[in-house]
Design a protein around this motif. Structure first.
Motif, PDB file in Angstrom:
ATOM      1  N   LYS A   2     -10.041   6.887  -6.174  1.00 52.11           N
ATOM      2  CA  LYS A   2      -9.965   5.914  -5.363  1.00 52.11           C
ATOM      3  C   LYS A   2      -8.161   5.542  -5.319  1.00 52.11           C
ATOM      4  O   LYS A   2      -7.603   5.347  -4.465  1.00 52.11           O
ATOM      5  N   TYR A   3      -7.449   5.966  -6.503  1.00 52.77           N
ATOM      6  CA  TYR A   3      -6.184   5.597  -6.705  1.00 52.77           C
ATOM      7  C   TYR A   3      -5.456   6.873  -5.538  1.00 52.77           C
ATOM      8  O   TYR A   3      -4.331   6.763  -5.095  1.00 52.77           O
ATOM      9  N   ALA A   6      -5.587   5.964  -2.262  1.00 48.40           N
ATOM     10  CA  ALA A   6      -4.736   5.019  -1.951  1.00 48.40           C
ATOM     11  C   ALA A   6      -3.394   5.844  -1.854  1.00 48.40           C
ATOM     12  O   ALA A   6      -2.469   5.015  -0.991  1.00 48.40           O
ATOM     13  N   GLN A   7      -3.133   6.712  -2.436  1.00 49.80           N
ATOM     14  CA  GLN A   7      -1.868   7.460  -2.171  1.00 49.80           C
ATOM     15  C   GLN A   7      -1.733   8.470  -1.181  1.00 49.80           C
ATOM     16  O   GLN A   7      -0.587   9.191  -0.963  1.00 49.80           O
TER      17      GLN A   7
END
Length: 170
Positions: A2-3, A6-7
């Motif tokens: 998920k990180y 998001a990037q």
């Protein structure tokens, strides 16, 4: 995952087996993978269908699909998790269809007399070849950039068994 999403990364989980086995498609989607693709997708493509048997798509073909995915996403942020299956325990794949491999080292047959242990080492030899060829192609095609993340994992390890115990140095 998920990180990375998001990037701005496109995230792929490519697997040799069926994506609905043990609800893998749901598990990996819940983890944040945008694309979860396995043998239930590959079987629909006539280029890949001949290379699906037993536990799923043959690793060499799976790695070539990953290369295609990297090519198609050149210049983008991309994360690909590849879960192969050719070395799945208790015994690795024995039929590789029309895929080409270098000859096995002669020392393999001289050192390992047990047919089951030799089958395990043959699978590892072919797996090592596939991984090496894939990394070489990634480098040659300049597919590994600072925005590229690729992780290769095996579906299962090879647990200790009588056959494994007959492999020198194990």
């Amino acid at each position: 995952i998920k990180y990375l999403d998001a990037q701005g990364y496109d995230t792929y989980f490519l697997m040799s087996g069926p994506e609905t086995f043990l609800n893998d498609n749901l598990v990996f989607k819940n983890m944040g993978f945008q694309h979860v693709i396995g043998s239930q997708t590959w079987i629909k493509d006539p280029r890949f269908a001949p290379f699906i048997e037993d536990r799923g798509l043959m690793d060499q073909v799976l790695y070539n699909i990953a290369l295609e995915c990297l090519e198609q996403n050149r210049g983008k942020k991309i994360f690909i998790q590849i879960m192969n299956g050719d070395t799945h325990s208790p015994y690795p794949r024995s039929n590789y269809g029309t895929l080409q491999y270098p000859p096995l080292p002669a020392s393999l047959a001289r050192v390992i007399k047990d047919p089951q242990a030799r089958a395990i080492m043959t699978g590892i030899f072919k797996h090592d070849y596939d991984v090496g060829q894939t990394i070489q192609k990634m480098r040659e095609r300049d597919l590994l950039t600072e925005n590229t993340l690729v992780i290769l994992t095996a579906d299962h390890n090879c647990p200790h068994s009588e056959a494994v115990g007959k492999i020198p140095g194990y």
